[in-house]
Write an enzyme that holds these catalytic residues in place. Sequence first.
Site, short mmCIF file in Angstrom:
data_model
loop_
_atom_site.label_atom_id
_atom_site.label_comp_id
_atom_site.label_asym_id
_atom_site.label_seq_id
_atom_site.Cartn_x
_atom_site.Cartn_y
_atom_site.Cartn_z
N CYS A 116 0.72 -1.19 -0.06
CA CYS A 116 0.28 0.17 0.14
C CYS A 116 0.93 1.25 0.00
CB CYS A 116 -1.02 0.01 1.06
SG CYS A 116 -2.21 -1.21 1.03
N HIS A 256 -3.45 7.52 2.85
CA HIS A 256 -3.82 6.22 2.49
C HIS A 256 -5.10 5.78 2.81
CE1 HIS A 256 -4.00 2.05 1.12
NE2 HIS A 256 -3.65 1.56 2.17
N ASN A 286 -10.21 0.23 0.08
CA ASN A 286 -8.79 0.32 -0.08
C ASN A 286 -8.34 -0.19 -1.34
OD1 ASN A 286 -5.88 0.09 0.33
ND2 ASN A 286 -5.94 -1.06 2.18
#
Length: 332
Positions: A116, A256, A286
């Site tokens: 990520c 994020h 996500n």
Amino acid sequence: MSTITAAITAVGAYVPDFVLSNEVLEQMVDTNDEWITTRTGIKERRLLKESGKGTSFLAIKAAQNLFEKNNIDPLEIDLIIMATATPDMPVASTGVYVASQIGAVNAFAFDLSAACSSFLYGMSTAAAYIQSGRYKKVLLIGADKMSSIIDYTDRATCIIFGDGAGAVLFEPNTEGLGLQDEFLRSDGIGREYLKIDAGGSILPASKDTVENGQHFVFQDGKTVFKYAVSGMADVSEKIMQRNNLTHDDINWLVAHQANRRIIDATAQRMGLDESKVLINIQRYGNTTSATLPLLLSDFENQLKKGDNLIFAAFGGGFTWGAIYLKWAYNKQ
């Protein structure tokens, strides 16, 4: 001679049409909308359902969106960095294929993988190439087809992830705008807590690994959450201190989009009001490498030249970090 910094000068994005809502997930696994929303902040996510289309499809669409919106000729691109955790294939570079498909035939390309944090690490890499003076236009794409590695019978992971892509163009700047500072970290202790067991060189694909579901994402949610909260908050605070920034100096936190509670904890540590925190996790979930550029795309019209942005991310590995960037343009 003026100092060259690397500034973002254009943004593009793409998400698939298919919407996987919490209500639909309620019919698939033992969960409900209230449970998902309370713990993650997610209401829906997008999935790429068409057979035969992978991460490259998402990336191509995002790059084309950037070109069309900003009237940019792909022949002008010098380099393409493909930030992804879900490449089309294990060996053949996804970025190289994307470059050819979008007509950027004068560019060289490569993939960058840091879970990520891939896009955040890619920002650092793109900026270094620009600041070297060797390249003028670096296209950084963050794209992931997370649905390709998610077990939709596992409620711990299937509620979290979605598919999407975003792209930004980095160019030289002599006004002091663009990337100002970075604080990037990694720690191999995270290898056991967020991973895919099979398909690599340790445990190659086999009949047994497929039957055991070892090609899907495994996440120890509590452990990852603990490290993510402390990691993202620490680096965000650190980069503010290092650049003598107070909460009043920060215009936007670009964090994020993994979990709303992690984002809120980071903002609180930085002393930021909720109005300064960019949020779209409720719409996309996500999307791994795509969360940061999707935020820039969704909120591009609100970003003003000279705004101070703090980017922060945390990913498997573990990988994490923060970047301080001054926004370089007003969207017309």
